[in-house]
Each structure stands twice: as C-alpha cells, then as structure tokens.
Design a protein around this motif. Sequence first.
Motif, PDB file in Angstrom:
ATOM      1  N   GLY A 280       0.798  -1.219   0.000  1.00  0.00           N
ATOM      2  CA  GLY A 280       0.000   0.000   0.000  1.00  0.00           C
ATOM      3  C   GLY A 280       0.827   1.263   0.000  1.00  0.00           C
ATOM      4  N   ARG A 281       1.930   1.244  -0.709  1.00  0.00           N
ATOM      5  CA  ARG A 281       2.792   2.405  -0.753  1.00  0.00           C
ATOM      6  C   ARG A 281       3.509   2.440  -2.092  1.00  0.00           C
ATOM      7  NH1 ARG A 281       6.849   1.087   4.113  1.00  0.00           N
ATOM      8  NH2 ARG A 281       7.479   3.218   3.685  1.00  0.00           N
ATOM      9  N   SER A 282       4.221   3.492  -2.346  1.00  0.00           N
ATOM     10  CA  SER A 282       4.973   3.607  -3.588  1.00  0.00           C
ATOM     11  C   SER A 282       6.461   3.634  -3.279  1.00  0.00           C
ATOM     12  CB  SER A 282       4.574   4.873  -4.352  1.00  0.00           C
ATOM     13  OG  SER A 282       4.837   6.022  -3.556  1.00  0.00           O
ATOM     14  N   ALA A 283       7.243   3.356  -4.278  1.00  0.00           N
ATOM     15  CA  ALA A 283       8.700   3.400  -4.144  1.00  0.00           C
ATOM     16  C   ALA A 283       9.272   4.102  -5.353  1.00  0.00           C
ATOM     17  CB  ALA A 283       9.268   1.992  -4.028  1.00  0.00           C
ATOM     18  N   SER A 284      10.362   4.769  -5.153  1.00  0.00           N
ATOM     19  CA  SER A 284      11.010   5.462  -6.262  1.00  0.00           C
ATOM     20  C   SER A 284      11.607   4.444  -7.232  1.00  0.00           C
ATOM     21  CB  SER A 284      12.126   6.361  -5.733  1.00  0.00           C
ATOM     22  OG  SER A 284      13.192   5.576  -5.236  1.00  0.00           O
ATOM     23  N   PRO A 285      11.762   4.827  -8.490  1.00  0.00           N
ATOM     24  CA  PRO A 285      12.418   3.928  -9.449  1.00  0.00           C
ATOM     25  C   PRO A 285      13.801   3.497  -8.960  1.00  0.00           C
ATOM     26  CG  PRO A 285      11.391   5.756 -10.605  1.00  0.00           C
ATOM     27  CD  PRO A 285      11.292   6.071  -9.149  1.00  0.00           C
ATOM     28  N   GLN A 286      14.486   4.373  -8.267  1.00  0.00           N
ATOM     29  CA  GLN A 286      15.818   4.032  -7.765  1.00  0.00           C
ATOM     30  C   GLN A 286      15.749   2.932  -6.706  1.00  0.00           C
ATOM     31  OE1 GLN A 286      14.556   7.140  -7.948  1.00  0.00           O
ATOM     32  NE2 GLN A 286      15.797   8.050  -9.605  1.00  0.00           N
ATOM     33  N   ASP A 287      14.750   3.027  -5.822  1.00  0.00           N
ATOM     34  CA  ASP A 287      14.609   2.000  -4.791  1.00  0.00           C
ATOM     35  C   ASP A 287      14.203   0.666  -5.408  1.00  0.00           C
ATOM     36  OD1 ASP A 287      15.335   3.825  -2.917  1.00  0.00           O
ATOM     37  OD2 ASP A 287      13.403   3.889  -1.876  1.00  0.00           O
ATOM     38  N   VAL A 288      13.315   0.704  -6.383  1.00  0.00           N
ATOM     39  CA  VAL A 288      12.920  -0.524  -7.077  1.00  0.00           C
ATOM     40  C   VAL A 288      14.142  -1.159  -7.741  1.00  0.00           C
ATOM     41  CG1 VAL A 288      11.574  -1.470  -8.992  1.00  0.00           C
ATOM     42  CG2 VAL A 288      10.522   0.173  -7.413  1.00  0.00           C
ATOM     43  N   GLU A 289      14.951  -0.341  -8.369  1.00  0.00           N
ATOM     44  CA  GLU A 289      16.150  -0.846  -9.038  1.00  0.00           C
ATOM     45  C   GLU A 289      17.086  -1.529  -8.040  1.00  0.00           C
ATOM     46  OE1 GLU A 289      19.889   0.742 -11.818  1.00  0.00           O
ATOM     47  OE2 GLU A 289      18.416   2.159 -11.001  1.00  0.00           O
ATOM     48  N   LEU A 290      17.255  -0.920  -6.864  1.00  0.00           N
ATOM     49  CA  LEU A 290      18.127  -1.515  -5.850  1.00  0.00           C
ATOM     50  C   LEU A 290      17.562  -2.840  -5.339  1.00  0.00           C
ATOM     51  CD1 LEU A 290      19.152   1.662  -3.827  1.00  0.00           C
ATOM     52  CD2 LEU A 290      20.642   0.269  -5.274  1.00  0.00           C
ATOM     53  N   ILE A 291      16.258  -2.887  -5.129  1.00  0.00           N
ATOM     54  CA  ILE A 291      15.640  -4.137  -4.662  1.00  0.00           C
ATOM     55  C   ILE A 291      15.800  -5.229  -5.717  1.00  0.00           C
ATOM     56  CG2 ILE A 291      13.425  -5.235  -4.121  1.00  0.00           C
ATOM     57  CD1 ILE A 291      12.645  -2.611  -2.701  1.00  0.00           C
ATOM     58  N   VAL A 292      15.620  -4.882  -6.982  1.00  0.00           N
ATOM     59  CA  VAL A 292      15.797  -5.859  -8.053  1.00  0.00           C
ATOM     60  C   VAL A 292      17.245  -6.357  -8.083  1.00  0.00           C
ATOM     61  CG1 VAL A 292      15.826  -6.160 -10.561  1.00  0.00           C
ATOM     62  CG2 VAL A 292      13.869  -5.062  -9.456  1.00  0.00           C
ATOM     63  N   LYS A 293      18.180  -5.470  -7.843  1.00  0.00           N
ATOM     64  CA  LYS A 293      19.584  -5.886  -7.792  1.00  0.00           C
ATOM     65  C   LYS A 293      19.799  -6.883  -6.661  1.00  0.00           C
ATOM     66  CE  LYS A 293      21.831  -1.889  -9.948  1.00  0.00           C
ATOM     67  NZ  LYS A 293      22.788  -0.775  -9.766  1.00  0.00           N
ATOM     68  N   PHE A 294      19.195  -6.620  -5.497  1.00  0.00           N
ATOM     69  CA  PHE A 294      19.295  -7.592  -4.404  1.00  0.00           C
ATOM     70  C   PHE A 294      18.704  -8.928  -4.799  1.00  0.00           C
ATOM     71  CE2 PHE A 294      16.286  -9.390  -1.252  1.00  0.00           C
ATOM     72  CZ  PHE A 294      17.194 -10.220  -0.613  1.00  0.00           C
ATOM     73  N   LEU A 295      17.534  -8.919  -5.432  1.00  0.00           N
ATOM     74  CA  LEU A 295      16.882 -10.169  -5.805  1.00  0.00           C
ATOM     75  C   LEU A 295      17.754 -11.007  -6.739  1.00  0.00           C
ATOM     76  CD1 LEU A 295      13.217  -8.903  -6.290  1.00  0.00           C
ATOM     77  CD2 LEU A 295      14.131 -10.204  -4.360  1.00  0.00           C
ATOM     78  N   GLY A 296      18.579 -10.334  -7.528  1.00  0.00           N
ATOM     79  CA  GLY A 296      19.488 -11.062  -8.397  1.00  0.00           C
ATOM     80  C   GLY A 296      20.535 -11.869  -7.653  1.00  0.00           C
ATOM     81  N   THR A 297      20.804 -11.511  -6.399  1.00  0.00           N
ATOM     82  CA  THR A 297      21.789 -12.254  -5.617  1.00  0.00           C
ATOM     83  C   THR A 297      21.246 -13.574  -5.091  1.00  0.00           C
ATOM     84  OG1 THR A 297      21.245 -11.327  -3.420  1.00  0.00           O
ATOM     85  CG2 THR A 297      22.727 -10.040  -4.849  1.00  0.00           C
ATOM     86  N   LEU A 298      19.954 -13.820  -5.269  1.00  0.00           N
ATOM     87  CA  LEU A 298      19.317 -15.049  -4.785  1.00  0.00           C
ATOM     88  C   LEU A 298      19.404 -16.186  -5.792  1.00  0.00           C
ATOM     89  CD1 LEU A 298      16.134 -13.430  -3.193  1.00  0.00           C
ATOM     90  CD2 LEU A 298      18.192 -14.230  -2.002  1.00  0.00           C
ATOM     91  N   THR A 299      20.036 -15.950  -6.934  1.00  0.00           N
ATOM     92  CA  THR A 299      20.221 -17.001  -7.929  1.00  0.00           C
ATOM     93  C   THR A 299      21.347 -17.925  -7.482  1.00  0.00           C
ATOM     94  OG1 THR A 299      19.503 -15.541  -9.715  1.00  0.00           O
ATOM     95  CG2 THR A 299      20.749 -17.506 -10.341  1.00  0.00           C
TER      96      THR A 299
END
Length: 318
Positions: free
Chosen positions: A291-310
């Motif tokens: 129920g909130r928004s995130a900046s494109p920069q924060d989304v990008e950082l979270i996606v980068k973290f998710l890539g470390t789960l491979t």
Amino acid sequence: MNWKLPAALAATAAGLALANGTPPAEPIKPLPPPPVVDAAKADLGKALFFDRRFSKDNSVSCASCHAFDKGGAYAAARPTGVGGKEHGLNSPTIFNSAYNFRQLWSGGQPGIEGVVDAVVKSPVVFGSSWPEVLTKLAADGALAAKFRKAYPDGMTAANAANALGEYTRTLTTPNARFDQYLRGKADAITPDERAGYELFKKYGCVACHQGVNVGGNMFQKFGVMGDYFAARGNVKTADYGRFNVTGRESDRYVFKVPSLRNVALTAPYFHDGSADTLPQAVQVMFTYQLGRSASPQDVELIVKFLGTLTGEQPKGAQ
C-alpha cells in the motif's frame, strides 16, 4: 520517506559486522545442505521427470512445465498440457520446492508426491490415470528394472510418485551470492545489492519473504492493501486460490507466498503470470501488498538484491 540513507548506513553496519567475522542475525537464512535422498530412487525419478508417457497423448512430461534453463519454471504465463490445453495457473519453480511448507499455489498438497498424483489425473496437465500410465511404463523393460532396483515391490503408482519426489528433493540451488554473504563473505554482494536488501527489509517485503526459501512458508492474500483483481479484471476460478481448497471465504484470493530464490530467472511472475519483468512485479507488490509507492531508484536496488538469490544449477539437473 527516502530510505536510501538509512539503507546505506545499515548496509555499512552489516558489512562491518561481516568483516569482523560476526554475520548479523537476518530474517533470510542460507539454504541448508540438500535433503538426504535414496540414490536409486532419485535416479529413477530423474528418468520419470522427463518421461512423456505420463500424459495421455505422450506429449508432455514434468520437464515440459519446469524448465531447468528457466529457473525450474515456465517461460510463458501459463503452460500447456495434454492436448495443448492451457493450465489455469502459472507454473511455479520446482527448484527448492522441498523447502516449501506446502505445494502448489493454493497449498493444496502437503508434499511433492501428492502433486504428482494430482497432475497425473488433471485434465489440463497429463489427463491420464495411474492404470494407464503404469501400463505404458511397464512395457519398458529397462525402466521396470529401475523400479525393481529401487523398490522391493517394483512398479506401483505410489513408488512412481515417491521416486519423482526423491528426485525433486535433489533440485536445490545452493551457494547463491546472498547465501555466501549470510555466511560471512562480505564482498559476495555489491554495495548496491546490500542497500537493496536493506530496503527489502525496511519496506516490509521480508514480512512474507523470509526463511531459507525467501518465502514458501506461509499463506497470504493477494491484494492486502488494494483490490488487485478488480484492477486486473476478468477474474477466473483459478484466481480464488486457497478458497478452491478450503471453501472458506476468508481464503478467497489467498495463495502460498512463492519463494524468491532464483526469481531473476523465473519470469513471468505471480499465479497468473501477469508481470513480465521483475521491476514490474516489485511495483505490483508495493501497490497491492504494501500500500505504498517506491522510487524507481529504490525498485532498481531491490531488483539488484533479488538477483543475488540465484544459486547454482542443481546437481540433479545436470
């Protein structure tokens, strides 16, 4: 609120802790050693995993919906089964499924063996029956010998399901970079990836995606903070989720929280395959789960973290 500075400070603190040889306590845990399995049963299960004779028209196998080069998932929103029929749900990854507390999006099966029984009989997956499957398999002398080697009573439906279960339990993806980080290797992930992890925690994503499988251990409604299905439209029975298992109104639109391990490889996302990219999926989660928004920069950082789960390709997939 801008989480960047707190995230950076927390990431620095975590890095210092690691440098001192004291990994911080984290809600996500590294994968444990793979489950111990019976080698003969797992070897038989591997053969069965690729065997198209499970389907009524010999057109599809387990591997058809769980591609190893797609993170154990399927490259389209919904796979097709026997006779080209489309499934009602996106195919979840089979990798690390041994660590899920329940199986299937609805949590309708407690174990992998139950999933095997369900898909054999499903009119849109294999569309067959055990007598029909076993008749075809029994005609294969080499396969029958594998059954006799693995099981005293040879080829049965229960043994076939168990062998597939044993093989599936070998499909774990160890040594992800984030696991290395959790075990004390500070430079296993980049500063951006570490900041993304701190954002993942601070925004609340980790409330549902934690533990050894970064999910897979609880149920949650899809649309806690907004009506996802009203916005998407065209609601179908498959969208009812766990309601289809329990019949309880409180379970409508409730699904097993998926594991995020190898998530960078398993697009498209969600039970309906509606998100084509990981950034899109993250934005949907912000809107309807947080129920909130995130900046494109924060989304990008979270996606980068998710890539470390491979993690590494499962040994059983080689």
